[in-house]
Structure formats: structure tokens, C-alpha cells
Design an enzyme around this catalytic site. Structure first.
Site, PDB file in Angstrom:
ATOM      1  N   ARG A  10       7.230  -0.016   1.780  1.00 16.48           N
ATOM      2  CA  ARG A  10       7.101  -1.157   2.685  1.00 16.48           C
ATOM      3  C   ARG A  10       5.902  -2.026   2.329  1.00 16.48           C
ATOM      4  O   ARG A  10       4.927  -1.541   1.766  1.00 16.48           O
ATOM      5  CB  ARG A  10       7.011  -0.701   4.139  1.00 16.48           C
ATOM      6  CG  ARG A  10       5.916   0.310   4.421  1.00 16.48           C
ATOM      7  CD  ARG A  10       6.360   1.179   5.619  1.00 16.48           C
ATOM      8  NE  ARG A  10       5.302   2.008   6.168  1.00 16.48           N
ATOM      9  CZ  ARG A  10       4.935   3.171   5.645  1.00 16.48           C
ATOM     10  NH1 ARG A  10       5.499   3.618   4.530  1.00 16.48           N
ATOM     11  NH2 ARG A  10       3.995   3.882   6.205  1.00 16.48           N
TER      12      ARG A  10
ATOM     13  N   ASP B   6     -11.631  -0.642  13.301  1.00 14.32           N
ATOM     14  CA  ASP B   6     -11.963  -0.716  11.871  1.00 14.32           C
ATOM     15  C   ASP B   6     -13.421  -1.117  11.646  1.00 14.32           C
ATOM     16  O   ASP B   6     -14.098  -1.595  12.552  1.00 14.32           O
ATOM     17  CB  ASP B   6     -11.053  -1.742  11.174  1.00 14.32           C
ATOM     18  CG  ASP B   6      -9.653  -1.191  10.958  1.00 14.32           C
ATOM     19  OD1 ASP B   6      -9.502   0.034  10.784  1.00 14.32           O
ATOM     20  OD2 ASP B   6      -8.704  -2.003  10.963  1.00 14.32           O
TER      21      ASP B   6
ATOM     22  N   CYS C 278      -3.730 -17.710  14.750  1.00 12.40           N
ATOM     23  CA  CYS C 278      -3.295 -16.934  15.908  1.00 12.40           C
ATOM     24  C   CYS C 278      -3.403 -17.819  17.148  1.00 12.40           C
ATOM     25  O   CYS C 278      -4.129 -18.811  17.156  1.00 12.40           O
ATOM     26  CB  CYS C 278      -4.182 -15.715  16.117  1.00 12.40           C
ATOM     27  SG  CYS C 278      -3.978 -14.448  14.861  1.00 12.40           S
TER      28      CYS C 278
ATOM     29  N   CYS D  74      -8.730 -12.624  18.485  1.00 14.02           N
ATOM     30  CA  CYS D  74      -9.310 -11.426  19.091  1.00 14.02           C
ATOM     31  C   CYS D  74     -10.698 -11.226  18.503  1.00 14.02           C
ATOM     32  O   CYS D  74     -10.878 -11.289  17.294  1.00 14.02           O
ATOM     33  CB  CYS D  74      -8.477 -10.193  18.766  1.00 14.02           C
ATOM     34  SG  CYS D  74      -6.747 -10.335  19.217  1.00 14.02           S
TER      35      CYS D  74
ATOM     36  N   ARG E  73       0.813  -1.210   0.000  1.00 18.24           N
ATOM     37  CA  ARG E  73       0.000   0.000   0.000  1.00 18.24           C
ATOM     38  C   ARG E  73       0.844   1.257   0.000  1.00 18.24           C
ATOM     39  O   ARG E  73       0.523   2.232  -0.637  1.00 18.24           O
ATOM     40  CB  ARG E  73      -0.909  -0.015   1.228  1.00 18.24           C
ATOM     41  CG  ARG E  73      -1.549   1.317   1.524  1.00 18.24           C
ATOM     42  CD  ARG E  73      -2.779   1.163   2.373  1.00 18.24           C
ATOM     43  NE  ARG E  73      -3.678   0.191   1.828  1.00 18.24           N
ATOM     44  CZ  ARG E  73      -4.416  -0.646   2.558  1.00 18.24           C
ATOM     45  NH1 ARG E  73      -4.353  -0.608   3.862  1.00 18.24           N
ATOM     46  NH2 ARG E  73      -5.218  -1.498   1.968  1.00 18.24           N
ATOM     47  N   TYR E  74       1.922   1.223   0.772  1.00 17.45           N
ATOM     48  CA  TYR E  74       2.787   2.390   0.899  1.00 17.45           C
ATOM     49  C   TYR E  74       3.997   2.200  -0.011  1.00 17.45           C
ATOM     50  O   TYR E  74       4.365   1.070  -0.321  1.00 17.45           O
ATOM     51  CB  TYR E  74       3.262   2.533   2.335  1.00 17.45           C
ATOM     52  CG  TYR E  74       2.166   2.717   3.366  1.00 17.45           C
ATOM     53  CD1 TYR E  74       1.513   3.930   3.499  1.00 17.45           C
ATOM     54  CD2 TYR E  74       1.807   1.673   4.218  1.00 17.45           C
ATOM     55  CE1 TYR E  74       0.532   4.104   4.468  1.00 17.45           C
ATOM     56  CE2 TYR E  74       0.830   1.845   5.192  1.00 17.45           C
ATOM     57  CZ  TYR E  74       0.197   3.061   5.319  1.00 17.45           C
ATOM     58  OH  TYR E  74      -0.765   3.222   6.279  1.00 17.45           O
TER      59      TYR E  74
ATOM     60  N   ASP F 175      -7.337   3.876  10.224  1.00 17.39           N
ATOM     61  CA  ASP F 175      -6.894   3.242   8.981  1.00 17.39           C
ATOM     62  C   ASP F 175      -8.016   3.509   7.973  1.00 17.39           C
ATOM     63  O   ASP F 175      -9.147   3.043   8.159  1.00 17.39           O
ATOM     64  CB  ASP F 175      -6.652   1.744   9.202  1.00 17.39           C
ATOM     65  CG  ASP F 175      -5.488   1.234   8.363  1.00 17.39           C
ATOM     66  OD1 ASP F 175      -5.176   1.872   7.325  1.00 17.39           O
ATOM     67  OD2 ASP F 175      -4.904   0.191   8.727  1.00 17.39           O
TER      68      ASP F 175
ATOM     69  N   ARG G   4      -8.741  -8.359  10.529  1.00 13.73           N
ATOM     70  CA  ARG G   4      -8.582  -9.306   9.427  1.00 13.73           C
ATOM     71  C   ARG G   4      -9.388 -10.576   9.681  1.00 13.73           C
ATOM     72  O   ARG G   4      -8.985 -11.667   9.315  1.00 13.73           O
ATOM     73  CB  ARG G   4      -7.103  -9.621   9.246  1.00 13.73           C
ATOM     74  CG  ARG G   4      -6.576  -9.050   7.945  1.00 13.73           C
ATOM     75  CD  ARG G   4      -5.084  -9.266   7.793  1.00 13.73           C
ATOM     76  NE  ARG G   4      -4.445  -7.988   7.707  1.00 13.73           N
ATOM     77  CZ  ARG G   4      -3.342  -7.643   8.365  1.00 13.73           C
ATOM     78  NH1 ARG G   4      -2.747  -8.495   9.151  1.00 13.73           N
ATOM     79  NH2 ARG G   4      -2.849  -6.447   8.212  1.00 13.73           N
TER      80      ARG G   4
ATOM     81  N   LYS H  27      -2.988   4.522   7.109  1.00 11.11           N
ATOM     82  CA  LYS H  27      -3.234   5.029   8.461  1.00 11.11           C
ATOM     83  C   LYS H  27      -3.033   6.539   8.507  1.00 11.11           C
ATOM     84  O   LYS H  27      -2.038   7.039   8.000  1.00 11.11           O
ATOM     85  CB  LYS H  27      -2.270   4.361   9.431  1.00 11.11           C
ATOM     86  CG  LYS H  27      -2.418   2.850   9.478  1.00 11.11           C
ATOM     87  CD  LYS H  27      -1.349   2.220  10.338  1.00 11.11           C
ATOM     88  CE  LYS H  27      -1.425   0.710  10.300  1.00 11.11           C
ATOM     89  NZ  LYS H  27      -0.911   0.146   9.033  1.00 11.11           N
TER      90      LYS H  27
ATOM     91  N   CYS I 189     -10.787  -8.494  15.772  1.00 10.30           N
ATOM     92  CA  CYS I 189      -9.789  -8.594  14.695  1.00 10.30           C
ATOM     93  C   CYS I 189     -10.242  -7.871  13.422  1.00 10.30           C
ATOM     94  O   CYS I 189     -11.360  -8.066  12.948  1.00 10.30           O
ATOM     95  CB  CYS I 189      -9.540 -10.054  14.368  1.00 10.30           C
ATOM     96  SG  CYS I 189      -8.303 -10.263  13.065  1.00 10.30           S
TER      97      CYS I 189
HETATM   98  C1  PLP Z   1       0.076  -0.637   8.838  1.00  7.51           C
HETATM   99  C2  PLP Z   1       0.582  -1.058   7.550  1.00  7.51           C
HETATM  100  C3  PLP Z   1       1.945  -0.953   7.237  1.00  7.51           C
HETATM  101  C4  PLP Z   1       2.946  -0.386   8.212  1.00  7.51           C
HETATM  102  O1  PLP Z   1       2.668   0.965   8.438  1.00  7.51           O
HETATM  103  P1  PLP Z   1       3.555   1.844   9.411  1.00  7.51           P
HETATM  104  O2  PLP Z   1       2.783   3.121   9.537  1.00  7.51           O
HETATM  105  O3  PLP Z   1       4.882   2.028   8.751  1.00  7.51           O
HETATM  106  O4  PLP Z   1       3.678   1.106  10.697  1.00  7.51           O
HETATM  107  C5  PLP Z   1       2.350  -1.356   6.000  1.00  7.51           C
HETATM  108  N1  PLP Z   1       1.478  -1.815   5.067  1.00  7.51           N
HETATM  109  C6  PLP Z   1       0.165  -1.919   5.332  1.00  7.51           C
HETATM  110  C7  PLP Z   1      -0.740  -2.419   4.279  1.00  7.51           C
HETATM  111  C8  PLP Z   1      -0.335  -1.549   6.590  1.00  7.51           C
HETATM  112  O5  PLP Z   1      -1.635  -1.672   6.851  1.00  7.51           O
END
Ligand code: PLP
Length: 374
Positions: free
Chosen positions: A118, A295, A127, A131, A114-115, A332, A136, A339, A134
Site C-alpha cells: 500500500r 509523533d 486542510c 491541527c 513504506r509497506y 509510528d 506533517r 506503525k 499535525c
Molecule cells: C499509516 C500508513 C499507511 C497505512 O497503514 P495501515 O496500517 O494499513 O492503516 C500506509 N503508508 C504509510 C506511509 C503510512 O504512514
């Protein structure tokens, strides 16, 4: 005090080898109403409600986590996180199976990208404890096999080909429910990718099955630094001596620890509880990282709090306690925007000349902008 009935049911005590063995805890998770009812007194209605819920969502609770529930307190914060309630079967038009649109952001199976820099690598759907809140829940609880070598290689290929990925977040499910060899083989392969700078593990086992944090596991993990762990504690009651020991072992292995909490109605929805939680976390060497607004996953409506509560909590903490004990309150974005920090407002006005702002005590201050010499 742990519930003695858990021990008598399983014929163990706190010092037993079995109790302190995570594989025993994992194998003896409570997954059905009958077993649960023979340990924790449940009314006929509760039994019926839980059975109904289990038609849609799984339950599993480690004997350890179950033992923390006060059987006489219907509002016990651990009870509410672990034992299904009929409200989970209620659904609303704004709820989604995949509220963060993770499936859309999945270029190859097991990866969510998404980002820019990362990715999430989802290695299992299991798990230690499921939870009730959850996000997911559409995935977790299916007792199928974790990612296999071929699937992992395909996911890693994606990371290899995308050189902007410098942070890989291994999550699930809970990656620390896998066997040591499997975890090490995944981490080792991720570490072998040159452009991956940091590896993160997302896990709730320090909270729900702290005996999982064994010396063997740590000796394997610490070979792959920089490795970070984010865990998930929601209530100060969860920071038992066992949990704190697991956390200090992780910290001693050189792993920086963060915590992600979810604001949950009737569980931790007060500034006092979150403050106590955050202070207990930093004492346990864990940095509070995110405080999530719940969420919009299916069946979570009863857990949702007013968004203003999260803002108020952060406002009350900032300035009054250690700066790094204050988590970021985030939503989120529904639909998949990532987020977003939702902050209290400190700025009163901001222009070319100055900024006017208030501090944590609501006192007003000014700071001049840099000016050109005339
Ligand atoms: C939360 C999340 C991350 C990590 O986000 P950070 O803000 O760097 O902790 C990476 N990818 C996805 C899809 C996420 O939901």
C-alpha cells in the site's frame, strides 16, 4: 453551545446558507491574530505568542470549528488543537521536521511507499483547520496548488508499475478540501488501475468542516467502491450533531468509517475521555482504528504523553466495552519503520505445553498447546 460571537462577527446564523456552505466556511477560515482576537478574547501575551508561532507554522480555523470553542475555558480541547501556543516554538534535539522519514520512502513526488502492498498519495497540502499537533506540519499550510494532472499521472504511473500495490491511501493535507471534480478525477484514475483493490481517503473534514460532506460529493464517491474513509476525532466534544450527520451520510453512502486519534496532553489524556470518545464514535457508526502516540515532529513536545498512558487506556477498555470500540494503540516508528501496536501484556508464560495468560480482570487462565498422541 456554539460561541455567538462567531456568528455576529460574520453576520450569519446557524441556519444561514453561508454557514452551511463548505466553500464559505473554507473561504472564511480564521488565519490571522487580528481576526481571531476580534472573535475570541486574547491577552496581549497570547496575541504576541500566536504571532511568533505563525512565523514558523500556519494557522487556519473554520468558523464552524472556532464556534465550538468555549471562550471562557483556557483548556478547551478544541482551542488547544486549533490555536497556536508558544510551546510550539520550542524545539528539542529528538524532534525532526520529518520524524517518520517519509521523504526517504518517497520513490516519486507525492507518493510515500513504506509497506509492501500500500502507498500514501499526498494530493494537497491544505486542510480546513490546521491541527496544532499535525505530524506533517513540515508540509501543510503552504497555500500552494494541489497536485496537477502531470504530477498525478507520474504518481499513478508508479502505482501502475508496482503491481503489489493493492491499497491506495489518498491523503495530504486533506483531500476533501479539493473541489468535487478534482477529487472525483483523482479517485477515478486510481480506481482505473486494475491491481488497486481498495481506495482510502484520510480526512478530518467530518470533524472540522462537516458541511463538506454534501450529497454531490457522496454521489461522486460512491461510484468507486470499495472506498474507505479514515477520519480524525480526538475528543467527544467534536462529535456535534453536524459531525454525526456528516458521518451518517458517509456511512449511508456505503463507506466504512474508521477513526485515528492522537493522544494529546491536556486534551484527551485520560482513560475516561478516550472511552467516551470511542463509545460516541461507534454510536456515530465509526470504528475506532488507531490511537497514536504523538509523533516527534517539531514543536509537539508539550502534547506528548507517557507511553504507559496509551497502554493503560487500551487495557482499561479491552473487555469492558464493545470489542470493536477499542482502538489499537500504536507508535509510528521514528525514522520510518511503520506503525507498531504497543499492547498491554496478557501473556504470563508460553512454551511447548501451554500458554498462561490473564484476562481483562487480571484473572489467570491456561490454554494447552495441541499435543501429539504418544
Ligand atoms: C499509516 C500508513 C499507511 C497505512 O497503514 P495501515 O496500517 O494499513 O492503516 C500506509 N503508508 C504509510 C506511509 C503510512 O504512514
Amino acid at each position: 453551545m456554539k460561541n455567538p460571537k462567531v456568528f455576529s462577527y460574520f453576520g450569519v446564523n446557524e441556519d444561514s446558507k453561508e454557514w452551511n456552505d463548505w466553500l464559505w466556511q473554507y473561504a472564511h477560515r480564521i488565519k490571522d491574530v487580528k481576526t481571531l482576537a476580534s472573535i475570541l478574547p486574547l491577552s496581549e501575551k497570547e496575541k504576541k505568542d500566536i504571532s511568533l508561532c505563525l512565523l514558523s507554522f500556519r494557522m487556519a480555523i473554520t468558523p464552524y470549528f472556532l464556534s465550538l470553542i468555549d471562550p471562557d475555558d483556557p483548556n478547551d480541547p478544541i482551542r488547544k488543537q486549533a490555536i497556536p501556543s508558544i510551546e510550539e516554538t520550542e524545539t528539542y534535539p529528538w524532534e525532526k521536521a520529518d520524524p517518520l522519514n517519509e521523504d526517504k520512502d518517497s520513490p516519486v513526488p507525492f507518493i510515500v511507499h513504506r509497506y509492501p502492498d500500500r502507498v500514501l498519495l499526498l494530493v494537497t497540502k491544505c486542510c480546513a483547520t490546521y491541527c496544532r499537533h499535525c505530524t506533517r506540519r513540515r508540509l501543510v499550510g503552504e497555500e500552494d496548488a494541489p497536485i496537477n494532472d502531470e504530477e498525478l499521472d507520474k504518481a499513478l504511473d508508479y502505482i501502475r508499475k508496482n503491481k503489489q500495490i493493492r491499497d491506495v491511501l489518498i491523503s495530504g493535507g486533506d483531500p476533501l478540501t479539493l473541489l468535487d471534480e478534482k477529487i472525483e478525477s483523482i479517485v477515478k484514475k486510481v480506481r482505473a488501475i486494475e491491481h488497486v483493490e481498495i481506495i482510502r481517503l484520510g480526512t478530518r473534514v467530518p470533524c472540522t468542516m462537516p458541511m463538506r460532506i454534501t450529497d454531490d460529493l457522496l454521489n461522486r464517491l460512491k461510484k468507486y467502491h470499495p472506498l474507505w474513509i479514515n477520519t480524525h476525532f480526538n475528543h467527544p466534544k467534536e462529535l456535534t450533531k453536524e459531525a454525526c450527520l456528516a458521518l451518517s451520510k458517509l456511512a449511508d453512502a456505503g463507506i466504512p468509517l474508521g477513526n485515528q486519534s492522537v493522544l494529546l496532553k491536556g486534551i484527551n489524556d485520560s482513560p475516561e475521555i478516550i472511552k467516551e470518545l470511542c463509545l460516541a464514535l461507534v454510536k456515530a457508526r465509526v470504528r475506532p482504528y488507531y490511537l497514536y502516540q504523538c509523533d516527534l515532529s517539531q514543536g509537539l513536545n508539550h502534547f506528548r504523553t507517557d507511553v504507559r498512558l496509551g497502554i493503560e487506556i487500551v487495557k482499561k477498555l479491552q473487555g469492558n466495552i464493545t470489542g470493536f470500540a477499542v482502538p489499537k494503540f500504536v507508535i509510528d516508528s521514528p525514522g520510518g519503520g511503520g506503525k507498531v501496536p504497543i499492547n498491554p501484556e496478557y501473556i504470563i508464560s508460553l512454551d511447548d505445553n501451554k500458554v498462561v495468560f490473564k484476562n481483562y480482570e487480571d484473572k489467570i487462565f491456561e490454554y494447552p498447546q495441541p499435543q501429539q498422541k504418544k
